[in-house]
Design a protein around this motif. Structure first.
Motif, PDB file in Angstrom:
ATOM      1  N   GLU A 141     -11.081  26.187 -11.644  1.00 13.33           N
ATOM      2  CA  GLU A 141     -10.542  27.544 -11.708  1.00 13.33           C
ATOM      3  C   GLU A 141      -9.824  27.939 -10.427  1.00 13.33           C
ATOM      4  N   TRP A 142      -8.726  28.698 -10.620  1.00 10.37           N
ATOM      5  CA  TRP A 142      -8.018  29.262  -9.482  1.00 10.37           C
ATOM      6  C   TRP A 142      -8.774  30.481  -8.987  1.00 10.37           C
ATOM      7  N   GLN A 143      -8.989  30.551  -7.688  1.00  8.34           N
ATOM      8  CA  GLN A 143      -9.629  31.711  -7.077  1.00  8.34           C
ATOM      9  C   GLN A 143      -8.606  32.397  -6.174  1.00  8.34           C
ATOM     10  N   GLN A 144      -8.416  33.702  -6.389  1.00  6.98           N
ATOM     11  CA  GLN A 144      -7.521  34.463  -5.524  1.00  6.98           C
ATOM     12  C   GLN A 144      -8.214  34.693  -4.185  1.00  6.98           C
ATOM     13  N   LEU A 145      -7.535  34.364  -3.102  1.00  4.73           N
ATOM     14  CA  LEU A 145      -8.109  34.503  -1.773  1.00  4.73           C
ATOM     15  C   LEU A 145      -7.650  35.757  -1.049  1.00  4.73           C
ATOM     16  N   ARG A 146      -6.396  36.141  -1.290  1.00  5.86           N
ATOM     17  CA  ARG A 146      -5.839  37.230  -0.493  1.00  5.86           C
ATOM     18  C   ARG A 146      -4.523  37.698  -1.097  1.00  5.86           C
ATOM     19  N   VAL A 147      -4.231  38.986  -0.941  1.00  4.60           N
ATOM     20  CA  VAL A 147      -2.939  39.569  -1.274  1.00  4.60           C
ATOM     21  C   VAL A 147      -2.467  40.266  -0.003  1.00  4.60           C
ATOM     22  N   LEU A 148      -1.229  40.014   0.398  1.00  2.86           N
ATOM     23  CA  LEU A 148      -0.773  40.660   1.625  1.00  2.86           C
ATOM     24  C   LEU A 148       0.729  40.853   1.657  1.00  2.86           C
ATOM     25  N   ASP A 149       1.147  41.789   2.483  1.00  3.06           N
ATOM     26  CA  ASP A 149       2.552  42.077   2.750  1.00  3.06           C
ATOM     27  C   ASP A 149       3.055  41.027   3.737  1.00  3.06           C
ATOM     28  N   ILE A 150       4.195  40.422   3.437  1.00  6.97           N
ATOM     29  CA  ILE A 150       4.755  39.399   4.332  1.00  6.97           C
ATOM     30  C   ILE A 150       6.128  39.805   4.858  1.00  6.97           C
ATOM     31  N   SER A 151       6.408  41.101   4.890  1.00  2.00           N
ATOM     32  CA  SER A 151       7.723  41.542   5.370  1.00  2.00           C
ATOM     33  C   SER A 151       7.972  41.118   6.819  1.00  2.00           C
ATOM     34  N   HIS A 152       6.915  40.928   7.603  1.00  2.38           N
ATOM     35  CA  HIS A 152       7.074  40.476   8.992  1.00  2.38           C
ATOM     36  C   HIS A 152       7.472  39.002   9.082  1.00  2.38           C
ATOM     37  N   ILE A 153       7.388  38.288   7.953  1.00  2.48           N
ATOM     38  CA  ILE A 153       7.714  36.859   7.953  1.00  2.48           C
ATOM     39  C   ILE A 153       9.122  36.597   7.408  1.00  2.48           C
ATOM     40  N   ARG A 154       9.570  37.425   6.491  1.00  5.16           N
ATOM     41  CA  ARG A 154      10.931  37.269   5.967  1.00  5.16           C
ATOM     42  C   ARG A 154      11.922  37.677   7.039  1.00  5.16           C
ATOM     43  N   ASP A 155      12.979  36.884   7.215  1.00  5.63           N
ATOM     44  CA  ASP A 155      14.005  37.169   8.199  1.00  5.63           C
ATOM     45  C   ASP A 155      15.332  37.328   7.470  1.00  5.63           C
ATOM     46  N   LYS A 156      15.792  38.571   7.344  1.00  8.24           N
ATOM     47  CA  LYS A 156      17.025  38.860   6.604  1.00  8.24           C
ATOM     48  C   LYS A 156      16.943  38.251   5.214  1.00  8.24           C
ATOM     49  N   ASP A 157      15.837  38.466   4.542  1.00  5.65           N
ATOM     50  CA  ASP A 157      15.551  37.981   3.191  1.00  5.65           C
ATOM     51  C   ASP A 157      15.381  36.465   3.099  1.00  5.65           C
ATOM     52  N   GLU A 158      15.390  35.765   4.204  1.00  5.06           N
ATOM     53  CA  GLU A 158      15.144  34.327   4.197  1.00  5.06           C
ATOM     54  C   GLU A 158      13.696  34.068   4.607  1.00  5.06           C
ATOM     55  N   ILE A 159      13.124  33.037   4.006  1.00  5.88           N
ATOM     56  CA  ILE A 159      11.759  32.664   4.366  1.00  5.88           C
ATOM     57  C   ILE A 159      11.682  31.145   4.500  1.00  5.88           C
ATOM     58  N   CYS A 160      10.910  30.698   5.463  1.00  5.48           N
ATOM     59  CA  CYS A 160      10.626  29.273   5.630  1.00  5.48           C
ATOM     60  C   CYS A 160       9.247  29.028   5.044  1.00  5.48           C
ATOM     61  N   ILE A 161       9.135  28.084   4.127  1.00  8.67           N
ATOM     62  CA  ILE A 161       7.891  27.823   3.411  1.00  8.67           C
ATOM     63  C   ILE A 161       7.695  26.314   3.312  1.00  8.67           C
ATOM     64  N   GLY A 162       6.454  25.873   3.516  1.00  8.91           N
ATOM     65  CA  GLY A 162       6.218  24.437   3.443  1.00  8.91           C
ATOM     66  C   GLY A 162       4.784  24.041   3.723  1.00  8.91           C
ATOM     67  N   ILE A 163       4.637  22.839   4.234  1.00  4.51           N
ATOM     68  CA  ILE A 163       3.336  22.194   4.414  1.00  4.51           C
ATOM     69  C   ILE A 163       3.088  22.024   5.906  1.00  4.51           C
ATOM     70  N   TYR A 164       1.876  22.337   6.329  1.00  5.12           N
ATOM     71  CA  TYR A 164       1.565  22.171   7.740  1.00  5.12           C
ATOM     72  C   TYR A 164       0.268  21.381   7.907  1.00  5.12           C
ATOM     73  N   GLY A 165       0.071  20.881   9.108  1.00  5.44           N
ATOM     74  CA  GLY A 165      -1.176  20.213   9.463  1.00  5.44           C
ATOM     75  C   GLY A 165      -1.355  20.262  10.961  1.00  5.44           C
ATOM     76  N   CYS A 166      -2.622  20.275  11.405  1.00  3.49           N
ATOM     77  CA  CYS A 166      -2.899  20.264  12.835  1.00  3.49           C
ATOM     78  C   CYS A 166      -4.340  19.840  13.099  1.00  3.49           C
ATOM     79  N   SER A 167      -4.598  19.503  14.347  1.00  6.66           N
ATOM     80  CA  SER A 167      -5.915  19.049  14.802  1.00  6.66           C
ATOM     81  C   SER A 167      -6.234  19.727  16.131  1.00  6.66           C
ATOM     82  N   PRO A 168      -6.764  20.951  16.083  1.00  4.56           N
ATOM     83  CA  PRO A 168      -6.984  21.725  17.313  1.00  4.56           C
ATOM     84  C   PRO A 168      -7.889  21.072  18.348  1.00  4.56           C
ATOM     85  N   ASP A 169      -8.945  20.391  17.912  1.00  5.46           N
ATOM     86  CA  ASP A 169      -9.919  19.875  18.872  1.00  5.46           C
ATOM     87  C   ASP A 169     -10.019  18.364  18.936  1.00  5.46           C
ATOM     88  N   GLY A 170      -9.374  17.667  18.044  1.00  8.47           N
ATOM     89  CA  GLY A 170      -9.597  16.226  17.970  1.00  8.47           C
ATOM     90  C   GLY A 170      -8.379  15.399  18.269  1.00  8.47           C
TER      91      GLY A 170
END
Length: 187
Positions: A141-170
């Motif tokens: 089942e899909w579980q909704q985690l959050r609903v939020l305003d992302i107007s601070h992320i859109r830049d002149k109606d453009e948005i960058c969307i994709g896949i990320y990964g990181c390893s903060p401590d290792g």
């Protein structure tokens, strides 16, 4: 992967076809100030740019974690001070966290919940103009985690969307993208 994709902080080791695979570098993260009082903007982000009013991205990622906080998932990004990441994060062999970090004007917040450790997670974001709805597939089942305003992320109606990964401590970990579904449309 799509030809119009690009990297922000490309990892030293990656393959982007037919499925994306990469190895995160040591001590990489996306975080801005709040609670931990440090700033990092050196994680790996593979993304597309879109001006569509309505879009969605579904990603199934496999994270071969080595250290606490190894993570991968979906990111929406404008710049170092305005972005959203949605991920599963490995904490130990017995614990993981599913969450989202919304960063606005250089301040990060983190909404999370404990989940059973796994190697694969399926995450989805649905965007309609300035709003985003975040989901995770838990079991069948899909579980909704959050609903939020992302107007601070859109830049002149453009948005960058994709896949990320990181390893903060290792030392880094391998991320394999098992499935990607990216859809754009006009309302």
């Amino acid at each position: 992967m799509a030809n119009s994709s690009q990297w922000f902080n490309p990892p030293k080791q990656y393959s982007d076809g037919p499925l994306l695979r990469f190895t995160t570098a040591a001590h990489t993260d996306f975080w801005q100030h709040t609670h931990y009082h440090f700033y990092r903007d050196n994680g790996h982000f593979y993304y597309w740019q879109s001006t569509a009013e309505q879009l969605s991205l579904l990603v199934e990622v496999q994270v071969n974690a080595n250290s606490k906080f190894d993570q991968a998932g979906i990111m929406l990004r404008k710049d170092a001070h305005n972005w959203l990441k949605i991920s599963a994060e490995w904490l130990s062999k017995d614990q993981a966290a599913l969450g989202s970090v919304n960063t606005q004007n250089g301040k990060s917040d983190w909404a999370s919940q404990s989940i059973k450790p796994a190697t694969n997670w399926t995450l989805k974001v649905e965007i309609s103009q300035q709003d985003a709805v975040i989901f995770a597939l838990l079991g069948e089942e899909w579980q909704q985690l959050r609903v939020l305003d992302i107007s601070h992320i859109r830049d002149k109606d453009e948005i960058c969307i994709g896949i990320y990964g990181c390893s903060p401590d290792g030392p880094g970990c391998e991320v394999r993208v098992q499935r990607v579904e990216f859809h754009e449309s006009v309302l």
